[in-house]
Design a protein around this motif. Structure first.
Motif, PDB file in Angstrom:
ATOM      1  N   ASN A 151       0.836  -1.204   0.000  1.00 39.75           N
ATOM      2  CA  ASN A 151       0.000   0.000   0.000  1.00 39.75           C
ATOM      3  C   ASN A 151       0.870   1.252   0.000  1.00 39.75           C
ATOM      4  OD1 ASN A 151      -2.544   1.288   0.006  1.00 39.75           O
ATOM      5  ND2 ASN A 151      -2.464   1.551   2.228  1.00 39.75           N
ATOM      6  N   ASN A 152       1.767   1.343  -0.984  1.00 40.20           N
ATOM      7  CA  ASN A 152       2.795   2.381  -0.965  1.00 40.20           C
ATOM      8  C   ASN A 152       2.252   3.774  -1.230  1.00 40.20           C
ATOM      9  OD1 ASN A 152       2.476   1.178  -3.714  1.00 40.20           O
ATOM     10  ND2 ASN A 152       3.850   2.852  -4.263  1.00 40.20           N
ATOM     11  N   ASP A 153       1.073   3.879  -1.852  1.00 36.33           N
ATOM     12  CA  ASP A 153       0.492   5.200  -2.114  1.00 36.33           C
ATOM     13  C   ASP A 153      -0.968   5.258  -1.679  1.00 36.33           C
ATOM     14  OD1 ASP A 153       0.722   7.857  -2.998  1.00 36.33           O
ATOM     15  OD2 ASP A 153      -0.173   7.364  -4.939  1.00 36.33           O
ATOM     16  N   GLY A 154      -1.329   4.403  -0.734  1.00 38.81           N
ATOM     17  CA  GLY A 154      -2.697   4.405  -0.239  1.00 38.81           C
ATOM     18  C   GLY A 154      -3.721   3.845  -1.202  1.00 38.81           C
ATOM     19  N   GLN A 155      -3.243   3.210  -2.270  1.00 38.05           N
ATOM     20  CA  GLN A 155      -4.165   2.722  -3.302  1.00 38.05           C
ATOM     21  C   GLN A 155      -5.033   1.571  -2.817  1.00 38.05           C
ATOM     22  OE1 GLN A 155      -0.908   2.315  -3.214  1.00 38.05           O
ATOM     23  NE2 GLN A 155      -0.234   0.366  -4.110  1.00 38.05           N
ATOM     24  N   LEU A 156      -4.612   0.875  -1.761  1.00 37.63           N
ATOM     25  CA  LEU A 156      -5.384  -0.258  -1.252  1.00 37.63           C
ATOM     26  C   LEU A 156      -6.378   0.150  -0.175  1.00 37.63           C
ATOM     27  CD1 LEU A 156      -2.545  -2.950  -0.973  1.00 37.63           C
ATOM     28  CD2 LEU A 156      -4.057  -2.456  -2.914  1.00 37.63           C
ATOM     29  N   THR A 157      -6.273   1.378   0.309  1.00 38.07           N
ATOM     30  CA  THR A 157      -7.130   1.839   1.408  1.00 38.07           C
ATOM     31  C   THR A 157      -7.900   3.107   1.054  1.00 38.07           C
ATOM     32  OG1 THR A 157      -5.137   2.899   2.325  1.00 38.07           O
ATOM     33  CG2 THR A 157      -5.792   0.780   3.275  1.00 38.07           C
ATOM     34  N   GLY A 158      -7.993   3.407  -0.226  1.00 36.48           N
ATOM     35  CA  GLY A 158      -8.721   4.597  -0.642  1.00 36.48           C
ATOM     36  C   GLY A 158      -8.037   5.885  -0.241  1.00 36.48           C
ATOM     37  N   GLN A 159      -6.696   5.881  -0.206  1.00 32.93           N
ATOM     38  CA  GLN A 159      -5.927   7.072   0.184  1.00 32.93           C
ATOM     39  C   GLN A 159      -4.905   7.451  -0.897  1.00 32.93           C
ATOM     40  OE1 GLN A 159      -5.164   4.804   4.063  1.00 32.93           O
ATOM     41  NE2 GLN A 159      -4.866   6.933   4.729  1.00 32.93           N
ATOM     42  N   PRO A 160      -5.327   7.603  -2.137  1.00 33.93           N
ATOM     43  CA  PRO A 160      -4.356   7.954  -3.179  1.00 33.93           C
ATOM     44  C   PRO A 160      -3.625   9.245  -2.845  1.00 33.93           C
ATOM     45  CG  PRO A 160      -6.608   8.390  -3.908  1.00 33.93           C
ATOM     46  CD  PRO A 160      -6.717   7.596  -2.646  1.00 33.93           C
ATOM     47  N   GLY A 161      -2.308   9.262  -3.109  1.00 34.65           N
ATOM     48  CA  GLY A 161      -1.499  10.426  -2.760  1.00 34.65           C
ATOM     49  C   GLY A 161      -0.882  10.351  -1.378  1.00 34.65           C
ATOM     50  N   LEU A 162      -1.097   9.231  -0.682  1.00 33.10           N
ATOM     51  CA  LEU A 162      -0.541   9.065   0.666  1.00 33.10           C
ATOM     52  C   LEU A 162       0.962   9.270   0.676  1.00 33.10           C
ATOM     53  CD1 LEU A 162      -0.825   8.086   3.652  1.00 33.10           C
ATOM     54  CD2 LEU A 162      -0.555   5.753   2.787  1.00 33.10           C
ATOM     55  N   HIS A 163       1.645   8.708  -0.325  1.00 38.22           N
ATOM     56  CA  HIS A 163       3.101   8.799  -0.401  1.00 38.22           C
ATOM     57  C   HIS A 163       3.563  10.257  -0.417  1.00 38.22           C
ATOM     58  CE1 HIS A 163       6.795   6.435  -1.818  1.00 38.22           C
ATOM     59  NE2 HIS A 163       7.216   7.655  -1.628  1.00 38.22           N
ATOM     60  N   VAL A 164       2.932  11.052  -1.257  1.00 37.30           N
ATOM     61  CA  VAL A 164       3.304  12.463  -1.379  1.00 37.30           C
ATOM     62  C   VAL A 164       3.010  13.222  -0.085  1.00 37.30           C
ATOM     63  CG1 VAL A 164       2.720  14.640  -2.534  1.00 37.30           C
ATOM     64  CG2 VAL A 164       3.067  12.567  -3.877  1.00 37.30           C
ATOM     65  N   ARG A 165       1.838  13.002   0.476  1.00 37.83           N
ATOM     66  CA  ARG A 165       1.457  13.754   1.678  1.00 37.83           C
ATOM     67  C   ARG A 165       2.375  13.459   2.859  1.00 37.83           C
ATOM     68  NH1 ARG A 165      -3.551  12.303  -0.438  1.00 37.83           N
ATOM     69  NH2 ARG A 165      -3.841  10.536   0.960  1.00 37.83           N
ATOM     70  N   ILE A 166       2.694  12.175   3.056  1.00 41.58           N
ATOM     71  CA  ILE A 166       3.476  11.798   4.232  1.00 41.58           C
ATOM     72  C   ILE A 166       4.953  12.099   4.048  1.00 41.58           C
ATOM     73  CG2 ILE A 166       4.283   9.849   5.620  1.00 41.58           C
ATOM     74  CD1 ILE A 166       1.497  10.523   6.354  1.00 41.58           C
ATOM     75  N   GLU A 167       5.533  11.571   3.002  1.00 37.29           N
ATOM     76  CA  GLU A 167       6.990  11.553   2.930  1.00 37.29           C
ATOM     77  C   GLU A 167       7.595  12.653   2.072  1.00 37.29           C
ATOM     78  OE1 GLU A 167       7.389   7.501   1.870  1.00 37.29           O
ATOM     79  OE2 GLU A 167       7.276   6.826   3.935  1.00 37.29           O
ATOM     80  N   SER A 168       6.852  13.211   1.165  1.00 37.67           N
ATOM     81  CA  SER A 168       7.391  14.294   0.358  1.00 37.67           C
ATOM     82  C   SER A 168       7.051  15.649   0.963  1.00 37.67           C
ATOM     83  CB  SER A 168       6.871  14.205  -1.082  1.00 37.67           C
ATOM     84  OG  SER A 168       7.334  13.028  -1.696  1.00 37.67           O
ATOM     85  N   ILE A 169       5.768  15.906   1.211  1.00 38.26           N
ATOM     86  CA  ILE A 169       5.394  17.202   1.773  1.00 38.26           C
ATOM     87  C   ILE A 169       5.928  17.368   3.190  1.00 38.26           C
ATOM     88  CG2 ILE A 169       3.444  18.629   2.522  1.00 38.26           C
ATOM     89  CD1 ILE A 169       1.917  17.639   0.093  1.00 38.26           C
ATOM     90  N   LEU A 170       5.718  16.360   4.043  1.00 34.57           N
ATOM     91  CA  LEU A 170       6.248  16.473   5.406  1.00 34.57           C
ATOM     92  C   LEU A 170       7.769  16.486   5.401  1.00 34.57           C
ATOM     93  CD1 LEU A 170       3.907  14.180   7.551  1.00 34.57           C
ATOM     94  CD2 LEU A 170       3.695  16.618   7.026  1.00 34.57           C
ATOM     95  N   GLY A 171       8.379  15.664   4.521  1.00 34.67           N
ATOM     96  CA  GLY A 171       9.840  15.617   4.454  1.00 34.67           C
ATOM     97  C   GLY A 171      10.455  16.934   4.024  1.00 34.67           C
ATOM     98  N   ASN A 172       9.796  17.620   3.094  1.00 41.96           N
ATOM     99  CA  ASN A 172      10.330  18.886   2.590  1.00 41.96           C
ATOM    100  C   ASN A 172      10.038  20.069   3.495  1.00 41.96           C
ATOM    101  OD1 ASN A 172      11.710  18.370   0.132  1.00 41.96           O
ATOM    102  ND2 ASN A 172       9.769  17.998  -0.903  1.00 41.96           N
ATOM    103  N   PHE A 173       8.825  20.110   4.045  1.00 44.92           N
ATOM    104  CA  PHE A 173       8.360  21.338   4.677  1.00 44.92           C
ATOM    105  C   PHE A 173       8.261  21.281   6.201  1.00 44.92           C
ATOM    106  CE2 PHE A 173       6.494  21.273   0.360  1.00 44.92           C
ATOM    107  CZ  PHE A 173       7.181  22.368  -0.161  1.00 44.92           C
ATOM    108  N   PHE A 174       8.374  20.102   6.796  1.00 49.30           N
ATOM    109  CA  PHE A 174       8.260  19.999   8.243  1.00 49.30           C
ATOM    110  C   PHE A 174       9.518  19.404   8.890  1.00 49.30           C
ATOM    111  CE2 PHE A 174       3.954  20.447   6.854  1.00 49.30           C
ATOM    112  CZ  PHE A 174       3.301  21.114   7.873  1.00 49.30           C
ATOM    113  N   PHE A 175      10.119  18.415   8.238  1.00 49.11           N
ATOM    114  CA  PHE A 175      11.289  17.748   8.812  1.00 49.11           C
ATOM    115  C   PHE A 175      12.535  18.628   8.691  1.00 49.11           C
ATOM    116  CE2 PHE A 175      15.087  15.116   8.159  1.00 49.11           C
ATOM    117  CZ  PHE A 175      15.135  14.492   9.386  1.00 49.11           C
ATOM    118  N   ARG A 176      13.354  18.628   9.744  1.00 53.09           N
ATOM    119  CA  ARG A 176      14.609  19.374   9.765  1.00 53.09           C
ATOM    120  C   ARG A 176      15.729  18.479  10.308  1.00 53.09           C
ATOM    121  NH1 ARG A 176      11.871  21.778   7.034  1.00 53.09           N
ATOM    122  NH2 ARG A 176      11.197  23.960   7.089  1.00 53.09           N
TER     123      ARG A 176
END
Length: 260
Positions: A151-176
């Motif tokens: 379920n790498n992008d939420g495709q199995l749980t009705g959460q498409p875009g999960l990958h981007v929201r968790i690891e790309s957006i949070l990784g770029n804009f919240f993690f330091r």
């Protein structure tokens, strides 16, 4: 204009691939900074260590960008342990002999590990530095929870875009980088490395459930709030990135410290 286009391209890469372009670099630099300087000086090509560290960090990030230009030459950036029953009892060399290992992140990591070991004993600075960058990149990918589950992008749980929201957006804009939990690396024997890697992969698989649940909770809100998402997954994401730093540093010193 060219600089603007390059920046836009890197942002797109960050939104499509794991840990984001910038987080891969942060992990690589932090890993190198945790290693005894005398060990790095032997492989730094005479560069000042801060410059060498930044160079490796940049290359580690660009392993993602390579997929856009030489995709047929670049392995996949994920691994599914359930596709390889019995793999946890094998040596690194035996793992590389399994079908399909040359096309996934675990096979790419092991190949890079042996490349670092062999090239670091030569005068091939360019080859050694790129092997280190690949080692770091794929080791980081294997700690990323959404790179080791179906379920790498939420495709199995009705959460498409999960990958981007968790690891790309949070990784770029919240993690330091200053959030990383610092831990000194250790030298592993070759027989220990698969055990350590599989323990890490299974931990990341469990962490993916935290990401799924936190994202689903935010999707039920009237408006999706990334600050609230960060609060829900911050502890897990920091642990995973800190583990990536530890593994990268430990794998590098294991490669350059052990005999062939």
């Amino acid at each position: 204009m060219k600089a603007t286009l390059l920046l836009l391209f890197l942002i797109v890469c960050s939104l499509c691939l794991g840990w984001s372009f910038f987080t891969h670099s942060r992990i690589a630099v932090a890993a190198l900074e945790s290693i005894e300087p005398s060990l790095l000086e032997a492989i730094s090509g005479g560069l000042p260590l801060p410059l060498f560290n930044d160079w490796i960090g940049l290359q580690a990030s660009f392993v993602d960008v390579d997929r856009y230009f030489v995709r047929e030459l670049v392995p996949g950036h994920s691994f599914r342990i359930h596709n390889y029953p019995g793999i946890e009892g094998l040596t690194m060399s035996e793992i590389l002999e399994l079908p399909g290992m040359s096309r996934n992140a675990l096979g790419a990591l092991i190949t890079a590990f042996f490349d670092v070991r062999n090239l670091s004993r030569s005068d091939d600075f360019a080859g050694t530095s790129y092997a280190i960058a690949r080692l770091f990149h794929f080791a980081s990918d294997l700690t990323m929870p959404l790179h080791v589950v179906n379920n790498n992008d939420g495709q199995l749980t009705g959460q498409p875009g999960l990958h981007v929201r968790i690891e790309s957006i949070l990784g770029n804009f919240f993690f330091r980088s200053e959030m990383l939990l610092r831990q000194g690396p250790r030298i592993f024997g070759d027989e220990e490395i698969p055990v350590v890697l599989f323990e890490s992969i299974r931990k990341s698989m469990e962490q993916s459930k935290v990401f799924e649940e936190a994202d689903m909770k935010r999707k039920r809100d009237s408006a999706y709030r990334f600050a609230a998402l960060w609060g829900d997954v911050k502890e897990v994401l920091i642990e995973a990135t800190s583990r990536a730093v530890y593994l990268c540093a430990s794998l590098l010193i294991s490669a350059i410290s052990q005999p062939n």
